[in-house]
Design a protein around this motif. Sequence first.
Motif, short mmCIF file in Angstrom:
data_model
loop_
_atom_site.label_atom_id
_atom_site.label_comp_id
_atom_site.label_asym_id
_atom_site.label_seq_id
_atom_site.Cartn_x
_atom_site.Cartn_y
_atom_site.Cartn_z
N LYS B 121 0.88 -1.15 0.07
CA LYS B 121 -0.04 0.12 0.02
C LYS B 121 1.04 1.38 0.10
O LYS B 121 0.84 2.16 -0.79
CB LYS B 121 -0.93 0.06 1.24
CG LYS B 121 -2.08 0.96 1.22
CD LYS B 121 -3.12 0.62 2.26
CE LYS B 121 -4.24 1.56 1.94
NZ LYS B 121 -4.49 2.76 1.82
N LYS B 125 1.52 4.11 -2.85
CA LYS B 125 1.13 5.70 -2.54
C LYS B 125 2.57 6.52 -3.20
O LYS B 125 2.26 7.42 -3.86
CB LYS B 125 1.11 5.90 -1.05
CG LYS B 125 1.03 7.23 -0.62
CD LYS B 125 1.29 7.22 0.92
CE LYS B 125 1.25 8.56 1.60
NZ LYS B 125 -0.22 9.04 1.86
N ASP B 149 -4.46 3.79 -8.71
CA ASP B 149 -5.57 4.26 -7.58
C ASP B 149 -6.43 3.26 -7.41
O ASP B 149 -6.84 3.12 -5.92
CB ASP B 149 -6.22 5.54 -8.38
CG ASP B 149 -7.03 6.17 -7.35
OD1 ASP B 149 -6.53 6.60 -6.27
OD2 ASP B 149 -8.37 6.39 -7.66
N ARG B 152 -4.65 0.73 -4.94
CA ARG B 152 -4.32 1.55 -3.43
C ARG B 152 -5.56 1.53 -2.77
O ARG B 152 -5.62 1.26 -1.51
CB ARG B 152 -3.84 2.94 -3.95
CG ARG B 152 -3.29 3.84 -2.89
CD ARG B 152 -2.86 5.13 -3.31
NE ARG B 152 -2.57 6.03 -2.06
CZ ARG B 152 -2.40 7.17 -2.30
NH1 ARG B 152 -2.19 7.86 -3.35
NH2 ARG B 152 -2.15 7.73 -1.03
N LYS B 153 -6.63 2.29 -3.45
CA LYS B 153 -7.69 2.20 -2.39
C LYS B 153 -8.56 0.88 -2.02
O LYS B 153 -8.94 0.79 -0.59
CB LYS B 153 -8.78 3.17 -3.15
CG LYS B 153 -8.35 4.63 -3.11
CD LYS B 153 -9.36 5.58 -3.89
CE LYS B 153 -8.74 7.14 -3.63
NZ LYS B 153 -9.01 7.81 -4.71
#
Lengths: 126, 179
Positions: B121, B125, B149, B152-153
């Motif tokens: 993670k 970022k 994205d 990551r989310k």
Amino acid sequence: MESIVRDGTQKTPSIEFDAEAGKVEIKGRSIPENSIEFYNPLIAWLEEYSGNAKPTTEVNIQLEYFNTSSSKCILDVFKKLEVIAKAGSDVKVNWFYEEDDEDMLEAGEDYQSIIKLPFKMIEIEE
Amino acid sequence: MKFVIDDWYTAHRKGEVIMEYKGEFTPELITNLLDVSESRLDEVATPSKIRKKIYNSLVEGLQNLFHHSCKVDIDKQGAVFGAALLLKVGESFKLILGNYTQSDNERFLTDRIEQINSLSKDELKQLYKMILNNKEFSEKGGGGLGMIDIARKTGSKYEYNFYPIDEDYIFFELMININ
């Protein structure tokens, strides 16, 4: 200098750029397929504003969603604001996020780490 | 075996369907799909935190299809750009995306997905911020940020497959679990 006031749509945020009040506000959703088209006039406005900025510029960013195509444009907005700060205006950024929306808080922190402006993270109730 | 998009679609359409579409992706259509998904997600009463992650993944996923699908009419199956399915399977959600693309893209897509899947993670970022701040975006926007994205989310790893169509084209399938 004329203000830019736009209502939000399903895919674009509401905008209030007011030179007289020294206020820059972006609220809502920013998820258009073509973000550059939407943000270009805003970037141009900030460029003009940097020439006669108010002593204080308040920036309010309150986004519910933004897509990665907007993320670069929002960074460009912040970079213009950095220039405005260098020119002598006291630029303060308020980054609003809904409670429990850690992703939006983190997105604000990403910008904060790239941009040399004071950020205030403000949690709002849903 | 010959690839038939309708068979692929049927094979993947399992669980509770939140949103489904097969065909051409336009900005107007994406707006509609997002609207439908949003109200359906409200109905299934998922916590807002998860709803937001799903909505966000949908925006990126659908817009990737809009920007990158290519139109192929294979064996008169109809000119279809791609397909998207959002399913609720048990307590988790599954987003399945499929689109035709040039065979040349297979290597590139594999490398990119493998790279994203290999990152933590925090590494995602860092990569996100690096691309955001340093790289020029293509005219199509993204710059590859969309897939980073989503990963990551959601904190999930991508599953993917390629189905050969002919010498020039493949069908690219991408799946992500959100829970």
